[in-house]
Write a protein that holds these residues in place. Sequence first.
Motif, PDB file in Angstrom:
ATOM      1  N   ASN A  21     -37.010 -21.980 -31.142  1.00  0.00           N
ATOM      2  CA  ASN A  21     -35.859 -21.483 -30.403  1.00  0.00           C
ATOM      3  C   ASN A  21     -36.363 -20.852 -29.102  1.00  0.00           C
ATOM      4  N   PRO A  22     -36.718 -21.680 -28.111  1.00  0.00           N
ATOM      5  CA  PRO A  22     -37.297 -21.121 -26.889  1.00  0.00           C
ATOM      6  C   PRO A  22     -36.236 -20.447 -26.015  1.00  0.00           C
ATOM      7  N   THR A  23     -36.689 -19.487 -25.243  1.00  0.00           N
ATOM      8  CA  THR A  23     -35.794 -18.828 -24.295  1.00  0.00           C
ATOM      9  C   THR A  23     -35.638 -19.721 -23.068  1.00  0.00           C
ATOM     10  N   ASP A  24     -34.691 -19.360 -22.222  1.00  0.00           N
ATOM     11  CA  ASP A  24     -34.470 -20.127 -20.994  1.00  0.00           C
ATOM     12  C   ASP A  24     -35.707 -20.106 -20.097  1.00  0.00           C
ATOM     13  N   GLU A  25     -36.412 -18.981 -20.072  1.00  0.00           N
ATOM     14  CA  GLU A  25     -37.619 -18.879 -19.247  1.00  0.00           C
ATOM     15  C   GLU A  25     -38.723 -19.792 -19.776  1.00  0.00           C
ATOM     16  N   GLU A  26     -38.866 -19.892 -21.090  1.00  0.00           N
ATOM     17  CA  GLU A  26     -39.878 -20.760 -21.674  1.00  0.00           C
ATOM     18  C   GLU A  26     -39.576 -22.230 -21.401  1.00  0.00           C
ATOM     19  N   VAL A  27     -38.306 -22.614 -21.486  1.00  0.00           N
ATOM     20  CA  VAL A  27     -37.925 -23.990 -21.181  1.00  0.00           C
ATOM     21  C   VAL A  27     -38.171 -24.285 -19.705  1.00  0.00           C
TER      22      VAL A  27
END
Length: 76
Positions: A21-27
Amino acid sequence: MPSDTAPAAGAAPFLRIVRGNPTDEEVAALVTVVAAAASSAGGGPADTGPRNDWGRPEDRLRPAWGAPTSFTNLRW
């Protein structure tokens, strides 16, 4: 008014995350790395011609053919 950068309705996604469940920053970081790697990939025409080994520096280190020492054992 549709924009030119919008993906087509039937187009496959550029990137799909299958686990976690990655965060928007990780994506965003992942997309940036993948896009940078794709843009820096060669892209130029591949050299399919024959190799030209004329004048290589390694050739000076080989023994001369036709000399009395041409057929010496070079293993040791």
